[in-house]
Design an enzyme around this catalytic site. Structure first.
Site, PDB file in Angstrom:
ATOM      1  N   LYS A   1      17.974  -2.408  17.140  1.00 50.50           N
ATOM      2  CA  LYS A   1      18.539  -3.786  16.785  1.00 50.50           C
ATOM      3  C   LYS A   1      18.277  -4.834  17.559  1.00 50.50           C
ATOM      4  CE  LYS A   1      21.711  -5.736  13.270  1.00 50.50           C
ATOM      5  NZ  LYS A   1      20.904  -6.019  12.079  1.00 50.50           N
TER       6      LYS A   1
ATOM      7  N   ARG B   1      10.093 -16.425  34.811  1.00 53.71           N
ATOM      8  CA  ARG B   1       9.327 -15.428  33.858  1.00 53.71           C
ATOM      9  C   ARG B   1       8.668 -14.481  34.437  1.00 53.71           C
ATOM     10  NH1 ARG B   1       4.952 -14.606  30.982  1.00 53.71           N
ATOM     11  NH2 ARG B   1       5.076 -14.133  28.814  1.00 53.71           N
TER      12      ARG B   1
ATOM     13  N   HIS C   1       7.644  -9.905  33.479  1.00 52.91           N
ATOM     14  CA  HIS C   1       7.770  -8.910  32.273  1.00 52.91           C
ATOM     15  C   HIS C   1       8.778  -8.013  32.919  1.00 52.91           C
ATOM     16  CE1 HIS C   1       4.251 -10.892  30.446  1.00 52.91           C
ATOM     17  NE2 HIS C   1       4.370  -9.935  29.486  1.00 52.91           N
TER      18      HIS C   1
ATOM     19  N   TYR D   1      21.056  -7.420  18.788  1.00 51.75           N
ATOM     20  CA  TYR D   1      22.045  -8.323  18.094  1.00 51.75           C
ATOM     21  C   TYR D   1      22.679  -7.275  17.019  1.00 51.75           C
ATOM     22  CZ  TYR D   1      19.193  -8.423  13.922  1.00 51.75           C
ATOM     23  OH  TYR D   1      18.362  -8.163  12.618  1.00 51.75           O
TER      24      TYR D   1
ATOM     25  N   GLU E   1      11.756   0.553   4.750  1.00 55.24           N
ATOM     26  CA  GLU E   1      12.669  -0.151   4.352  1.00 55.24           C
ATOM     27  C   GLU E   1      12.464  -1.628   4.124  1.00 55.24           C
ATOM     28  OE1 GLU E   1      15.528  -0.512   7.869  1.00 55.24           O
ATOM     29  OE2 GLU E   1      13.683  -0.774   9.255  1.00 55.24           O
TER      30      GLU E   1
ATOM     31  N   LEU F   1      15.679   0.885  10.971  1.00 60.63           N
ATOM     32  CA  LEU F   1      17.232   0.538  11.596  1.00 60.63           C
ATOM     33  C   LEU F   1      18.281   1.431  10.754  1.00 60.63           C
ATOM     34  CD1 LEU F   1      18.468  -1.505  13.466  1.00 60.63           C
ATOM     35  CD2 LEU F   1      19.435  -2.483  11.476  1.00 60.63           C
TER      36      LEU F   1
ATOM     37  N   ARG G   1      26.601   0.980  17.338  1.00 61.65           N
ATOM     38  CA  ARG G   1      25.123   0.436  17.354  1.00 61.65           C
ATOM     39  C   ARG G   1      24.801  -0.357  18.563  1.00 61.65           C
ATOM     40  NH1 ARG G   1      22.619  -1.297  11.904  1.00 61.65           N
ATOM     41  NH2 ARG G   1      23.846  -3.240  12.322  1.00 61.65           N
TER      42      ARG G   1
HETATM   43  C1  LIG Z   1      15.673  -3.948   9.260  1.00 62.64           C
HETATM   44  C2  LIG Z   1      16.906  -3.818   8.740  1.00 62.64           C
HETATM   45  N1  LIG Z   1      17.063  -2.868   8.070  1.00 62.64           N
HETATM   46  C3  LIG Z   1      18.040  -2.465   7.701  1.00 62.64           C
HETATM   47  C4  LIG Z   1      19.384  -3.572   7.830  1.00 62.64           C
HETATM   48  C5  LIG Z   1      20.715  -3.261   7.421  1.00 62.64           C
HETATM   49  O1  LIG Z   1      21.585  -2.989   8.364  1.00 62.64           O
HETATM   50  P1  LIG Z   1      22.956  -3.007   8.111  1.00 62.64           P
HETATM   51  O2  LIG Z   1      23.478  -2.301   6.847  1.00 62.64           O
HETATM   52  O3  LIG Z   1      23.727  -2.580   9.461  1.00 62.64           O
HETATM   53  O4  LIG Z   1      23.459  -4.670   8.132  1.00 62.64           O
HETATM   54  C6  LIG Z   1      18.858  -4.691   8.629  1.00 62.64           C
HETATM   55  C7  LIG Z   1      19.872  -5.656   8.968  1.00 62.64           C
HETATM   56  O5  LIG Z   1      19.933  -6.735   9.506  1.00 62.64           O
HETATM   57  C8  LIG Z   1      17.601  -4.961   9.112  1.00 62.64           C
HETATM   58  O6  LIG Z   1      17.228  -5.877   9.558  1.00 62.64           O
END
Ligand SMILES: Cc1ncc(COP(=O)(O)O)c(C=O)c1O
Length: 281
Positions: free
Chosen positions: A147, A100, A102, A33, A179, A203, A52
């Site tokens: 993501k 379903r 895997h 996403y 984070e 991320l 991304r």
């Molecule tokens: C785990 C995580 N880290 C960092 C971010 C920040 O990313 P962005 O600046 O691209 O929104 C997000 C955004 O959803 C996130 O889910």
């Protein structure tokens, strides 16, 4: 202004139930996403979001059946039809629906869905005040750079913060700060900005790209190296970033007050520079 959905290019009401109960996004979290900001009717850093998106798709071996131009067009269509000018647009692509099992079913067709709703008008006030946060164990898998729709670790972290009356969870792995649950995290010590390197444990945020660029252009030194909870606790300033969060000061992590306990000067400077960057985009 009206909230709207989109499925494979077609506008739908958000409440419509058009997804198969055997969609792999639903059963396995098998999908990816993006959330892209819209300021004044304009998509912000859309190219970086598309980079991304395609990179996440490649990492989970999902072939996106649309071009970048088509996906940009879906965003523009939602903006036009909804009349919304300031918000985040949600997009997800799952591997699709099949009985379903895997491993990837042969001939399966990915499903793209999107949603638009008006944004939070109180954002600016919150960003001046900052938030308190909760320190939690990072229990997520080892591919946090993708993501994906698999967000249960993030969801549990955010819920723990919510139940503690805090605005975000700050995660650590064995004492190394990674984070937030839906944001990247930074501390400032002696005028230097520290943030976890963009490896498999975080991320690679799009707002993070913007913040690091602003630091570079404005002579703020950046260290992208892992740092510990102890180091964080001694920081002068801290903040989180995300597409909808933008740049949000962190005044407290669990019981530890960070710096003065209010928004720090470098955080404020970066917020001002980010606002300028949005205006000039
Ligand atoms: C785990 C995580 N880290 C960092 C971010 C920040 O990313 P962005 O600046 O691209 O929104 C997000 C955004 O959803 C996130 O889910």
């Amino acid at each position: 202004m009206k909230e709207l959905g989109l499925i494979d290019g077609k506008i739908v009401d958000l409440g419509e139930h058009l997804i198969s109960m055997e969609d792999r996004g639903y059963q396995f979290g098998d999908g990816i996403y993006e959330v892209t900001s819209v300021f004044d009717g304009k998509l912000f850093m859309i190219e970086e979001h598309l980079d991304r998106l395609y990179s996440s798709a490649e990492k989970i071996k999902l072939e996106i059946p649309y071009t970048r131009e088509e996906i940009k067009g879906f965003h523009e269509l939602l903006l036009k039809e909804s009349g919304i000018k300031n918000t985040g647009i949600y997009l997800q692509i799952t591997r699709g629906a099949a009985p379903r099992k895997h491993n990837f079913p042969v001939g399966i067709k990915p499903v793209l869905t999107m949603a638009i709703r008006p944004g939070d008008p109180q954002g600016a006030e919150k960003r001046a005040k900052g938030i308190e946060t909760l320190l939690v164990d990072d229990i997520r898998w080892l591919r946090c750079d993708i993501k994906t729709l698999n967000l249960l670790g993030n969801v549990l972290a955010k819920q723990a913060a919510y139940e503690a009356g805090k605005g975000e969870a700050i995660q650590h792995r064995d004492g190394v700060v990674t984070e937030g649950s839906s944001t990247n995290f930074y501390v400032i010590k002696d005028g230097v900005l520290h943030t976890h390197p963009a490896n498999n444990l975080i991320l690679p945020g799009i707002t993070r790209i913007a913040v690091l660029k602003l630091c570079k252009e404005n002579g703020i030194k950046v260290v992208e190296e892992p740092f510990t909870v102890e180091f964080m606790n001694q920081a002068d300033e801290a903040f989180i970033t995300g597409t909808t969060t933008e740049i949000m000061p962190v005044t407290k992590v669990s019981d530890v007050v960070i710096g003065s306990g209010s928004r720090g000067p470098i955080t404020q400077k970066l917020q001002e520079l980010y606002t300028e960057m949005i205006k000039n985009a």
